[in-house]
Motif scaffolding. Sequence first.
Motif, mmCIF file in Angstrom:
data_model
loop_
_atom_site.group_PDB
_atom_site.id
_atom_site.type_symbol
_atom_site.label_atom_id
_atom_site.label_comp_id
_atom_site.label_asym_id
_atom_site.label_seq_id
_atom_site.Cartn_x
_atom_site.Cartn_y
_atom_site.Cartn_z
ATOM 1 N N ASP A 172 -6.292 7.850 1.928
ATOM 2 C CA ASP A 172 -4.849 8.090 2.020
ATOM 3 C C ASP A 172 -4.406 8.213 3.474
ATOM 4 O O ASP A 172 -5.156 8.681 4.341
ATOM 5 C CB ASP A 172 -4.469 9.382 1.279
ATOM 6 N N ASP A 221 2.726 6.993 -5.451
ATOM 7 C CA ASP A 221 1.811 6.728 -4.336
ATOM 8 C C ASP A 221 1.742 7.891 -3.354
ATOM 9 O O ASP A 221 0.950 7.861 -2.409
ATOM 10 C CB ASP A 221 2.201 5.440 -3.597
ATOM 11 N N ALA A 313 -0.782 6.669 -0.478
ATOM 12 C CA ALA A 313 -1.670 5.514 -0.653
ATOM 13 C C ALA A 313 -1.529 4.572 0.541
ATOM 14 O O ALA A 313 -0.411 4.316 1.006
ATOM 15 C CB ALA A 313 -1.334 4.784 -1.948
ATOM 16 N N PRO A 314 -2.642 4.033 1.047
ATOM 17 C CA PRO A 314 -2.577 3.241 2.280
ATOM 18 C C PRO A 314 -1.757 1.957 2.161
ATOM 19 O O PRO A 314 -1.119 1.544 3.139
ATOM 20 C CB PRO A 314 -4.049 2.933 2.580
ATOM 21 N N ASP A 315 -1.734 1.328 0.987
ATOM 22 C CA ASP A 315 -1.027 0.048 0.875
ATOM 23 C C ASP A 315 0.488 0.201 0.867
ATOM 24 O O ASP A 315 1.213 -0.766 1.133
ATOM 25 C CB ASP A 315 -1.481 -0.701 -0.381
ATOM 26 N N THR A 316 1.003 1.413 0.593
ATOM 27 C CA THR A 316 2.450 1.618 0.577
ATOM 28 C C THR A 316 2.887 2.720 1.540
ATOM 29 O O THR A 316 4.041 3.156 1.502
ATOM 30 C CB THR A 316 2.940 1.967 -0.842
ATOM 31 N N GLU A 319 6.078 2.112 3.426
ATOM 32 C CA GLU A 319 7.312 2.360 2.673
ATOM 33 C C GLU A 319 7.658 3.847 2.671
ATOM 34 O O GLU A 319 8.829 4.227 2.794
ATOM 35 C CB GLU A 319 7.156 1.868 1.234
ATOM 36 N N ARG A 337 -5.795 10.125 8.442
ATOM 37 C CA ARG A 337 -6.126 9.666 7.093
ATOM 38 C C ARG A 337 -7.108 10.621 6.452
ATOM 39 O O ARG A 337 -7.771 11.424 7.130
ATOM 40 C CB ARG A 337 -6.724 8.262 7.139
#
Length: 348
Positions: A172, A221, A313-316, A319, A337
């Motif tokens: 994360d 997320d 969450a790392p992919d979002t 955002e 992280r």
Amino acid sequence: MTEPRPRLTDLAHGGGCGCKLSPAVLREILARTPAAGGFANLMVGTESSDDAAVWRLNDSQALIATTDFFMPVVDDPFEFGRIAATNALSDVYAMGGTPILALAIVGMPIGKIAIEDVQAILAGGASVCAAAGIPIAGGHSIDSAEPIYGLVALGLVHPGRVKRNVGARPGDVLILTKPLGVGVYSAALKQQRLDAEGYAAMIASTTKLNTVGRELSARDDVHALTDVTGFGLLGHGLEVCRGSGVGAEVRFGDVPLLPGVAALAQAGVRTGASGRNWESYGAGVRLPEGFATWKQDLLTDPQTSGGLLIAAAPDTAGEVLALVHAAGFETAAVIGRTIEGEGVTVLT
């Protein structure tokens, strides 16, 4: 000849969230306190050092209940009231909730403090609650040795959207919404070493409501959420790690700082609470070789009405950070992280 009014901060031995008991002392006190078990509707209690209690009312509503109060961190009574109220409501937002009402907690050294100053403190708190869209619907007052003000804050959240300081997953991204340094500012203020720019930055930061927590509650997320207050960034970060069963890496160079705080810290301005914090949990932190003491002080600096620490969450995460920026937290930043393991590792 009328006697000059004493400075509010001179009437108290501590101020703001630096008044909190150290993590070590608190653990010792609570060691024999029985857990609040056997209540099916108690969603969050004392088991995880979370920001507030949560009680399920029905399938669509849960009640958030919290209280926070402290001694003056500034001398202006109206601003003291604003800061204390903003800080108390933060715990509701940190759980993903919306405040619905508050009760005032008032302890004042009658005879030492002017009635007009007490009125101004209450007015400051009321102004923040009005901005949050809630009433101060009552409270309790006592004659105390030192000035104390705060709130019992109640809020609502959907039971499926409660955010906690547990649930972070390895990998994360860690986001901090407000810069650090309020404790250093407060120490500089007591020493009359805080300039006008620093004071303005202190008031702006400590009276900014963490309302973005309500928006974060809707995001799956966002795996963990807490506010950074008296135990400092490292202390509250460790609570997230221990509750989630993860470790964390924090890059000091990416941690946002309030204007001028680094220079004050390098000049030796610090609070006693930062040292107590480190003594309480320093064993769970790994520092780089030769890491400067002033940097350590900032990572343990008690934050009065501090920002939110988000594990996303790392992919979002981009955002999430954009959402926080859009909510007015312009200096919010990715600071590290979560990782497999335990404790917090500080990187340069």
